[in-house]
Design a protein around this motif. Structure first.
Motif, PDB file in Angstrom:
ATOM      1  N   VAL A  64       3.165 -72.333  13.046  1.00 58.16           N
ATOM      2  CA  VAL A  64       3.320 -73.542  13.881  1.00 58.16           C
ATOM      3  C   VAL A  64       1.994 -73.720  14.618  1.00 58.16           C
ATOM      4  CG1 VAL A  64       4.584 -74.624  15.773  1.00 58.16           C
ATOM      5  CG2 VAL A  64       5.804 -73.153  14.146  1.00 58.16           C
ATOM      6  N   PRO A  65       1.121 -74.602  14.118  1.00 58.24           N
ATOM      7  CA  PRO A  65      -0.215 -74.744  14.724  1.00 58.24           C
ATOM      8  C   PRO A  65      -0.162 -75.295  16.150  1.00 58.24           C
ATOM      9  CG  PRO A  65      -0.102 -75.821  12.566  1.00 58.24           C
ATOM     10  CD  PRO A  65       1.300 -75.453  12.954  1.00 58.24           C
ATOM     11  N   TYR A  66      -1.067 -74.819  16.974  1.00 59.79           N
ATOM     12  CA  TYR A  66      -1.202 -75.374  18.318  1.00 59.79           C
ATOM     13  C   TYR A  66      -1.724 -76.798  18.243  1.00 59.79           C
ATOM     14  CZ  TYR A  66      -0.621 -70.714  20.379  1.00 59.79           C
ATOM     15  OH  TYR A  66      -0.129 -69.501  20.768  1.00 59.79           O
ATOM     16  N   GLY A  67      -1.237 -77.632  19.163  1.00 57.63           N
ATOM     17  CA  GLY A  67      -1.744 -78.991  19.293  1.00 57.63           C
ATOM     18  C   GLY A  67      -1.219 -79.983  18.275  1.00 57.63           C
ATOM     19  N   GLN A  68      -0.238 -79.582  17.448  1.00 62.66           N
ATOM     20  CA  GLN A  68       0.328 -80.482  16.447  1.00 62.66           C
ATOM     21  C   GLN A  68       1.834 -80.624  16.664  1.00 62.66           C
ATOM     22  OE1 GLN A  68      -0.750 -79.589  12.385  1.00 62.66           O
ATOM     23  NE2 GLN A  68      -2.794 -78.913  12.982  1.00 62.66           N
ATOM     24  N   PHE A 101      11.091 -83.350  19.230  1.00 58.48           N
ATOM     25  CA  PHE A 101       9.959 -82.645  18.636  1.00 58.48           C
ATOM     26  C   PHE A 101       9.203 -81.983  19.776  1.00 58.48           C
ATOM     27  CE2 PHE A 101      10.976 -86.247  15.967  1.00 58.48           C
ATOM     28  CZ  PHE A 101      10.845 -85.778  14.673  1.00 58.48           C
ATOM     29  N   THR A 102       8.299 -81.092  19.458  1.00 59.81           N
ATOM     30  CA  THR A 102       7.448 -80.496  20.482  1.00 59.81           C
ATOM     31  C   THR A 102       6.007 -80.494  20.005  1.00 59.81           C
ATOM     32  OG1 THR A 102       7.701 -78.249  19.615  1.00 59.81           O
ATOM     33  CG2 THR A 102       9.276 -78.950  21.308  1.00 59.81           C
ATOM     34  N   ILE A 103       5.109 -80.354  20.962  1.00 58.55           N
ATOM     35  CA  ILE A 103       3.702 -80.068  20.671  1.00 58.55           C
ATOM     36  C   ILE A 103       3.397 -78.763  21.393  1.00 58.55           C
ATOM     37  CG2 ILE A 103       1.300 -80.805  20.829  1.00 58.55           C
ATOM     38  CD1 ILE A 103       2.343 -83.701  21.021  1.00 58.55           C
ATOM     39  N   PRO A 104       3.425 -77.641  20.666  1.00 54.22           N
ATOM     40  CA  PRO A 104       3.149 -76.361  21.307  1.00 54.22           C
ATOM     41  C   PRO A 104       1.645 -76.141  21.495  1.00 54.22           C
ATOM     42  CG  PRO A 104       4.186 -76.058  19.134  1.00 54.22           C
ATOM     43  CD  PRO A 104       3.866 -77.499  19.302  1.00 54.22           C
ATOM     44  N   ASN A 105       1.298 -75.571  22.616  1.00 51.81           N
ATOM     45  CA  ASN A 105      -0.044 -75.078  22.882  1.00 51.81           C
ATOM     46  C   ASN A 105       0.114 -73.707  23.510  1.00 51.81           C
ATOM     47  OD1 ASN A 105      -2.039 -77.254  22.195  1.00 51.81           O
ATOM     48  ND2 ASN A 105      -0.644 -78.421  23.493  1.00 51.81           N
TER      49      ASN A 105
END
Length: 178
Positions: A64-68, A101-105
């Motif tokens: 799960v890439p950061y910032g996407q 949805f989420t945007i994980p960092n």
């Protein structure tokens, strides 16, 4: 007589197709899960999601890439259905059906509440249908969590939505609008 046979054949095929689709969902490697919050007045928030497994993989910043944008689960997009008007992280969310949805960092996450429902998940192409973007709190878990878990913890006037996986918890407070 031929019409009856055709009708019966059609009904049988429809039933068989439906049954096969239901069996396929239960045999997925990321099985369907459900979480629910019961609000003080008895109304509910229900979330359906698929729970992927860690399986020895590095999750955040890799799988799960950061910032996407991430669908917060696997397979179909995660649903968020509320019978009450809410404040989610301070943003108004009217009663209704949504996807999240989420945007994980690494140090911060964003929760996206989207009015479009029924989509697969990613690639994310639903910006025009967004209801809100909300900041989430991020904290470390005391030990790794193998299965992605989405749940609700009761709090004053509502609940806290928690997403746990690997060694990360992302959370946001939800309260009922009066």
């Amino acid at each position: 007589m031929r019409k009856r046979i055709a009708l019966l054949t059609s009904l049988f095929l429809t039933f068989a197709t439906f049954a096969a689709a239901q069996m396929d969902k239960s045999k997925r490697p990321s099985p369907p899960e459900s979480a629910q919050c019961k609000l003080p007045d008895g109304k509910t928030i229900k979330t359906d999601y698929s729970s992927p497994r860690m399986k020895g993989r590095k999750i955040y910043g890799d799988l799960v890439p950061y910032g996407q944008v991430w669908r917060a689960g696997a397979n179909e997009a995660t649903t968020f259905v509320t019978a009450a008007d809410l404040a989610v992280g301070g943003k108004d969310v009217p009663a209704g059906s949504y996807t999240i949805f989420t945007i994980p960092n690494q140090d911060s996450w964003t929760l996206i509440i989207n009015k479009t429902t029924g989509e697969w998940g990613i690639p994310y192409k639903y910006e025009a249908s967004e209801l809100a973007r909300v900041d989430m709190k991020v904290s470390p878990l005391p030990s790794p969590v193998e299965d992605f878990t989405l749940g609700y913890v009761p709090s004053d006037g509502g609940c806290t939505l928690q997403m746990d996986w690997e060694t990360t918890r992302a959370s946001v407070d939800i309260s009922e609008k009066k």
